[in-house]
Design a protein around this motif. Sequence first.
Motif, short mmCIF file in Angstrom:
data_model
loop_
_atom_site.label_atom_id
_atom_site.label_comp_id
_atom_site.label_asym_id
_atom_site.label_seq_id
_atom_site.Cartn_x
_atom_site.Cartn_y
_atom_site.Cartn_z
N GLU A 1 5.36 14.34 15.54
CA GLU A 1 6.04 15.22 16.51
C GLU A 1 6.87 14.39 17.50
O GLU A 1 8.02 14.74 17.81
N ILE A 2 6.30 13.30 17.98
CA ILE A 2 7.03 12.44 18.91
C ILE A 2 8.23 11.80 18.22
O ILE A 2 9.32 11.69 18.80
N LEU A 3 8.05 11.36 16.98
CA LEU A 3 9.15 10.72 16.24
C LEU A 3 10.30 11.69 16.05
O LEU A 3 11.47 11.33 16.25
N GLU A 4 10.02 12.92 15.68
CA GLU A 4 11.08 13.91 15.52
C GLU A 4 11.78 14.20 16.85
O GLU A 4 13.00 14.38 16.90
N ALA A 5 11.00 14.24 17.93
CA ALA A 5 11.61 14.46 19.25
C ALA A 5 12.54 13.31 19.62
O ALA A 5 13.62 13.53 20.21
N LEU A 6 12.16 12.10 19.27
CA LEU A 6 13.04 10.95 19.54
C LEU A 6 14.31 11.01 18.70
O LEU A 6 15.40 10.69 19.18
N GLN A 7 14.17 11.40 17.45
CA GLN A 7 15.33 11.43 16.56
C GLN A 7 16.38 12.45 17.01
O GLN A 7 17.58 12.21 16.88
N PHE A 8 15.91 13.58 17.55
CA PHE A 8 16.84 14.64 17.94
C PHE A 8 17.00 14.74 19.45
O PHE A 8 17.56 15.72 19.95
N GLY B 1 5.41 7.41 7.51
CA GLY B 1 4.94 8.65 6.91
C GLY B 1 3.63 9.15 7.43
O GLY B 1 3.07 10.10 6.87
N GLY B 2 3.09 8.54 8.51
CA GLY B 2 1.86 9.04 9.09
C GLY B 2 2.08 10.39 9.76
O GLY B 2 3.16 10.68 10.28
N GLY B 3 1.05 11.21 9.78
CA GLY B 3 1.18 12.54 10.35
C GLY B 3 0.61 12.61 11.75
O GLY B 3 0.54 11.62 12.47
N PHE C 1 0.80 -1.23 0.00
CA PHE C 1 0.00 0.00 0.00
C PHE C 1 0.83 1.28 0.00
O PHE C 1 0.26 2.37 -0.07
N GLY C 2 2.14 1.18 0.11
CA GLY C 2 2.98 2.36 0.10
C GLY C 2 3.10 2.99 1.48
O GLY C 2 2.92 2.32 2.52
N THR C 3 3.38 4.30 1.52
CA THR C 3 3.56 5.01 2.78
C THR C 3 2.56 6.17 2.86
O THR C 3 1.91 6.52 1.89
N LEU D 1 -5.32 4.54 19.09
CA LEU D 1 -4.57 5.73 19.50
C LEU D 1 -3.14 5.37 19.87
O LEU D 1 -2.22 6.16 19.67
N SER D 2 -2.93 4.16 20.40
CA SER D 2 -1.57 3.75 20.76
C SER D 2 -0.69 3.53 19.54
O SER D 2 0.53 3.46 19.66
N MET D 3 -1.32 3.40 18.36
CA MET D 3 -0.55 3.19 17.13
C MET D 3 -0.12 4.50 16.47
O MET D 3 0.57 4.48 15.45
N VAL D 4 -0.52 5.64 17.04
CA VAL D 4 -0.26 6.92 16.40
C VAL D 4 1.22 7.15 16.18
O VAL D 4 1.65 7.60 15.11
N VAL D 5 2.03 6.85 17.18
CA VAL D 5 3.47 7.07 17.07
C VAL D 5 4.09 6.07 16.10
O VAL D 5 4.98 6.42 15.31
#
Length: 528
Positions: free
Chosen positions: A486-493, A479-481, A396-398, A469-473
């Motif tokens: 926001e949490i993913l970017e916080a984890l990366q940096f 590529g989900g928004g 199905f892609g991203t 809701l637990s799957m949001v992150v």
Amino acid sequence: MNDASQLKVTAASDIEVDREALDNSIREFAEVNGDYYIDTFHKIHDNTGALPTTFNLWAAVLGPLWASSRAIWGMFWAFLILEIIAWVQIGRGLWGTPGSEFLERAASQAETMQRRLDQAAAATEQADIDRFTKLAENMQRAIDTNMERVELAQAEATGIMITGLIMLLVFKILQGMYANTVYEKQYSRWRIDPDTTESGRSNGNAILGAVLILAIAPLVIYRFTVNASMELLEAFPEQQVSNYVLGEGNGTIFGAVASWMEARIDAAALAGGDVFDGIVSGVRTVLDGLTVALNGSPWPVVMLVIAVTAWRAAGPRVAIFTVAAMAYTALLGYWSLAMETVALVGAAVLLCVVIGIPLGIWFGKSKRAYRMAEPVLDLMQTLPAFVYLIPIIAFFGTGNPPGILATIIFGMPPVIRLTALGMRGVPESIKEAAVAFGASRWQLLKDVEIPLALPSIMTGVNQTILMCLSMVVIISLIGGGGLGQEILEALQFAAKGPGLLGGFAILFLAMVMDRIVQGAFRRKDQKD
């Protein structure tokens, strides 16, 4: 003979009959050495202390082998492990090589020292001779230290062996002390359910126990007592097996299977491309509709509608908490992300409910269908989300729609299971009464079964909301928004502040959804 004497005689006679029946039952259970276990079990019944009052000599001598012959497999595995630990200590003391690591280190240091001495002998300047000689002296001191450690370790070998012997003796005594007590508990289970509880002494079980002991104990003891054990015991010979199966120079089994799976997935994705695109389009339609309603509408309107919904569904307290939670997301700049998250979760929950409740009704009515679907539901709930993200991306892609599909896989089982449970919980007498009054199958389902199963169905919907809701992150990884990004970017940096603030926003959304659904159901119960 008076009445009192007659009653005493009758009571004594009844007790004697009961004891004889009990003895016959124990003899039937034990089969071999029945008289011994009759006497033993009576002593156990009469014992009021904490410690056992009987000792089984054969259990102490044979250990796990006795337990296997009597089908006491829990005791077999427990004392097999304990006895192996004791034998490992004995083996380390008898034929092990304590201090071998220090000996190897000393040998390596001796080679280095010899090189330094050779360099000192070949040197022409006094400064170089002194430097190499000093290095050799330092290395000699290190060698002496390691040799002292070797001697100390070897001196401890006798103590290790004695410790192992003491441990083995203690374990044997414990087996003898508690064997009859454990066997008496098995007898109690046998009296309750003789069909599933084994009885007697089985030669087949004894042979199986002996095979397990011979297959496990020597290898484990050898592995932990011999310093240079066989390489076969330390690592699985993957390359050798691959060469045997695939032929020399054809890679590994892992590479061959992985390549085959990739080719099959690519072929399936290409063959069913139109179907997969249609599914993505359908999911995107639902998602776009919710996104326009939540993010396209003026924020005061959205906030007012949600607050009124919370008030009507769950009461003023939940409405006040809902307004506070929405104010938190708005003040911190998370409003559009929060509404996107609600749209993602709403689309996933809507599809889960539309698909899951009919399936749950079907499974609740058909045991055969539920038995066939149960392994699939177990797989959907237990398979880690990161695993089924891979085929989701392949087919199905991203982006958000594939993320919703991944969320559906994870969130649908609760609503299916609990709907089926609610349908099976409807009393048969009520259904028979409805049919007797002329209710059709559709009326029976609509007016009787679903209303009575509604508490379980709503619990499933609530669980599905929280699981989605637990799957949001997690779906942000493909590529989900929404707030998950926001949490993913916080984890990366490693952004601790933004990560915690975004996490609290997700927490508040979950609490609001949970309170509204639960509050609506409780208020309906109170009205009823």
